[in-house]
Structures are given as structure tokens and as C-alpha cells.
Design a protein around this motif. Structure first.
Motif, short mmCIF file in Angstrom:
data_model
loop_
_atom_site.label_atom_id
_atom_site.label_comp_id
_atom_site.label_asym_id
_atom_site.label_seq_id
_atom_site.Cartn_x
_atom_site.Cartn_y
_atom_site.Cartn_z
N GLY A 165 0.83 -1.20 0.00
CA GLY A 165 0.00 0.00 0.00
C GLY A 165 0.87 1.25 0.00
O GLY A 165 2.08 1.18 -0.23
N THR A 166 0.24 2.38 0.27
CA THR A 166 0.94 3.68 0.28
C THR A 166 2.15 3.65 1.22
O THR A 166 2.03 3.22 2.37
CB THR A 166 -0.06 4.76 0.73
N VAL A 167 3.29 4.09 0.72
CA VAL A 167 4.53 4.10 1.51
C VAL A 167 4.33 4.90 2.80
O VAL A 167 3.85 6.03 2.77
CB VAL A 167 5.68 4.72 0.69
N GLY A 168 4.69 4.28 3.92
CA GLY A 168 4.62 4.98 5.21
C GLY A 168 3.24 4.96 5.85
O GLY A 168 3.05 5.54 6.92
N SER A 169 2.25 4.31 5.21
CA SER A 169 0.91 4.23 5.81
C SER A 169 0.84 3.03 6.75
O SER A 169 1.49 2.02 6.52
CB SER A 169 -0.17 4.10 4.73
N ALA A 170 0.03 3.15 7.80
CA ALA A 170 -0.11 2.06 8.76
C ALA A 170 -0.52 0.73 8.10
O ALA A 170 0.10 -0.30 8.37
CB ALA A 170 -1.08 2.45 9.87
N ASN A 226 -4.28 -4.46 -0.97
CA ASN A 226 -5.72 -4.19 -1.05
C ASN A 226 -6.29 -4.73 -2.38
O ASN A 226 -5.54 -5.10 -3.30
CB ASN A 226 -6.07 -2.70 -0.84
N ASP A 227 -7.62 -4.81 -2.42
CA ASP A 227 -8.30 -5.41 -3.58
C ASP A 227 -8.11 -4.61 -4.86
O ASP A 227 -7.99 -5.18 -5.94
CB ASP A 227 -9.80 -5.54 -3.29
N ASP A 228 -8.11 -3.30 -4.75
CA ASP A 228 -7.98 -2.49 -5.97
C ASP A 228 -6.67 -2.79 -6.69
O ASP A 228 -6.64 -2.97 -7.91
CB ASP A 228 -8.08 -0.99 -5.64
N VAL A 253 -6.52 -8.10 0.38
CA VAL A 253 -7.12 -7.61 1.63
C VAL A 253 -8.19 -6.56 1.30
O VAL A 253 -8.03 -5.80 0.35
CB VAL A 253 -6.06 -6.94 2.54
N ASP A 254 -9.22 -6.50 2.08
CA ASP A 254 -10.37 -5.58 2.08
C ASP A 254 -11.68 -6.36 1.98
O ASP A 254 -12.59 -6.10 2.72
CB ASP A 254 -10.34 -4.54 0.94
N SER A 271 -9.67 -13.05 -0.06
CA SER A 271 -9.52 -11.67 0.39
C SER A 271 -9.82 -11.60 1.88
O SER A 271 -10.85 -12.09 2.34
CB SER A 271 -10.43 -10.73 -0.40
N VAL A 272 -8.92 -11.01 2.61
CA VAL A 272 -9.07 -10.86 4.07
C VAL A 272 -9.91 -9.62 4.32
O VAL A 272 -9.64 -8.56 3.76
CB VAL A 272 -7.68 -10.71 4.73
#
Ligand code: GYE
Length: 320
Positions: A165-170, A226-228, A253-254, A271-272
Motif C-alpha cells: 500500500g501507500t509508503v509509510g501508511s499504517a 488491497n483489492d484495488d 485484503v479488504d 480476500s481478508v
């Protein structure tokens, strides 16, 4: 003209006005204003999350000020500052990344405006800068994804590519951590490529194309945060002449509707779940915060895991 009936009418009117004032406006609570700084509109998950927040605010009678930061921290900081200037009752936001919030949160604290974190957590040296955090356990989601893989994908060597996912995001940090934790010491499972796709379909496709160019048929598993991104990558896999869901096992995931559709088409394996419907819980929290009720520092959402074989049965029950 007869004065008496008129006087009676006036008295009745005054009585009615008094009765009304006892039950409505003057004594009713002031409408609460919530300023919400959203991450953006990067995914199906996010769209469902935004709809849930808007809908729940309307139902709870809370005046919502909403902003979309287009996945940029600076935009979220600007939005938070404007909510401080507007003296909202509560500020809530889904922090795009984990670090760099202390300055603006100190400004909110100085203005005595309580802050609630939703969906994503932050790193701070001063936890008193926010009241509570409501969201999913992303590390556990990563573990669930890896456990499914260990149980269902066997081989002497299993080559995995990872779309972060986005760099640095939780969610990117923790979904990676949970997954790695479970495969640690399991020699046959190897992550051969790992890169960010920024949680979007377009980026997921683009990065998967690069993975396929570099590794081709060597790739056995895709783990997407994520799914997208998984859905974008599925397109790339098909365009490379391979079968997603078979030649490349797709783990994501999603569990949004798009994932169920991909699973029903046999193109995604699992998918989780990550529940985006945080709105109603958030509005309860906002009311509790204003009422001064004590709240736990962390509130987790409950979620499961969905596989291709049960996708068609579950699909009609899905709300996002
Ligand atoms: O998984 C992804 C979205 O923070 C949990 O952000 C959220 C993530 C979600 O873009 O689809």
C-alpha cells in the motif's frame, strides 16, 4: 369587538409557546460539528468508508465538515488547521501516513479540540494528542493472508510478489509485517519482489506489469495489500497470457464487492476482510468525547476472511 375570546386566545398561545420552549430549541443540545479529514478516494474501501461516515453523521444529527486530501499529508494538515480555525467540536481523521502529525495535533490540543483517529494509526511521542483510535488490526490481516497461503499453496519453492500500500501508511507497514511474521522460517516461501502500488488499480496494474516483465512465469503468488491493486494486477496477469487465480494465486485484503466479483470469476483466491463501515461507531465516539465519557485508547473493528469457494454465497450479504 369582544375582548375576552381574544385574551383567551392570547393566553392559549402563550401557554403553547411555553410548552414548546420546554421541549425544543432553547433547552435542546447544540448541534455538534465534526471536522473529518479523509485520506482520498483511492479505493473501493475508501469510497465505502466515506459513504458510511457521511450517512452516519446525517443519521446522528451531527454537522459534518468533510475534506478529501487526495492521499497527500499536507492537504490533511491544511484541513485540520481549517477545522481548528472554525472551532469545530471534534476533529477526526484517517492519517495517510504514520509520522509527522505532532505539530498540528499540538495546535488542536492548544485550541482544546479533541482529536479522534479513524482507520489508520500514527506514531507519536505524546499519545495525549488524540483521544482514541478506531480501526482494524492490519498486522492480523497480514497474518491471516499468510496463514491462508501456508495452508493452501504448497510447493518446494513458492515465489511471491507483493504489492504494498501507500509508503509509510499504517496498513502498508502492518500488512507487510504480519505476513512476513507468519512466513518467517518457512524456507520455501520467498518474497521475490515487493513494491508500492499506492492502493490504486492503475498503480497495481503498472507495478504488476513490471514484476511480470522481470520474473514472468516464476511468479506463483501475488500478495496485494488491497483489492484495488489486486484487481489492477489481475488485468496485467491476463494481458501477459497467464491465468490469475490459477497460474498466479491472488491473495488480497479488504473484501470489497470487486474482490467478490473477481473471486466468483475464479480470478482471485482469497480476500481478508477489512471493514470500512466505521461511521456509526465514530459518531457514538464523537458524542461520548463531547460528553466527557472515558474511552479506550484503541477500538478494533471485527472482521473475517473470505475465499473463492464461498464468494457466490456471501455476495448478496455484502454491504461494501
Ligand atoms: O485497505 C485500502 C485503502 O486504510 C484500511 O486504505 C485502509 C486502506 C484500505 O486505500 O483499500
Amino acid at each position: 369587538m369582544n375582548h375576552f375570546p381574544r385574551r383567551h386566545a392570547l393566553a392559549a398561545l402563550a401557554g403553547a409557546a411555553l410548552a414548546l420552549s420546554l421541549t425544543t430549541p432553547a433547552f435542546a443540545q447544540k448541534k455538534l460539528t465534526l471536522g473529518f479529514a479523509q485520506v482520498g478516494a483511492e479505493s473501493e474501501w475508501r469510497t465505502a468508508n466515506t459513504a458510511s461516515i457521511k450517512d452516519a453523521a446525517a443519521k446522528a444529527g451531527i454537522n459534518l465538515k468533510f475534506s478529501d486530501a487526495q492521499q497527500k499529508q499536507e492537504n490533511q494538515i491544511k484541513a485540520i488547521r481549517s477545522y481548528i480555525a472554525q472551532k469545530v467540536d471534534v476533529i477526526a481523521f484517517a492519517p495517510v501516513v504514520t509520522t509527522g502529525w505532532d505539530t498540528v495535533l499540538k495546535e488542536a490540543k492548544a485550541a482544546k479540540i479533541p482529536v479522534v483517529l479513524t482507520d489508520r494509526s500514527i506514531e507519536t511521542s505524546d499519545p495525549s494528542l488524540y483521544v482514541t483510535m478506531i480501526g482494524s488490526d492490519f498486522t492480523e490481516e497480514g497474518r491471516k493472508a499468510a496463514r491462508w497461503m501456508l495452508d493452501n499453496v504448497k510447493g518446494d519453492v513458492v515465489h511471491i510478489v507483493e504489492l504494498q500500500g501507500t509508503v509509510g501508511s499504517a496498513p502498508a507497514i502492518e500488512r507487510k509485517k504480519g505476513f512476513e511474521e507468519v512466513i518467517a522460517g518457512k524456507g520455501s516461501y520467498k518474497i521475490i519482489r515487493s513494491q508500492t502500488g499506492d492502493f490504486t488499480r492503475a498503480k497495481g496494474k503498472e507495478v504488476m506489469e513490471a514484476f511480470l516483465k522481470a520474473e514472468g512465469k516464476k511468479i506463483n503468488v501475488l500478495y496485494a495489500h488491497n483489492d484495488d491493486m489486486a484487481i489492477g494486477a489481475i488485468q496485467a496477469i491476463e494481458e501477459a497470457g497467464m491465468k490469475p487465480g490459477k497460474d498466479v494465486i491472488v491473495i488480497s485484503v479488504d473484501a470489497v464487492k470487486g474482490a467478490f466479483e473477481a473471486m466468483m470469476a475464479g480470478k482471485m483466491n482469497v480476500s481478508v476482510e477489512c471493514n470500512p463501515l466505521l461511521g456509526p461507531q465514530l459518531m457514538d465516539i464523537v458524542k461520548d468525547v463531547v460528553a466527557g465519557k472515558p474511552l479506550p485508547k484503541r477500538i478494533n473493528t471485527k472482521e473475517g476472511i473470505f475465499t473463492a469457494d464461498i464468494a457466490a454465497k456471501e455476495f448478496p450479504n455484502r454491504k461494501y
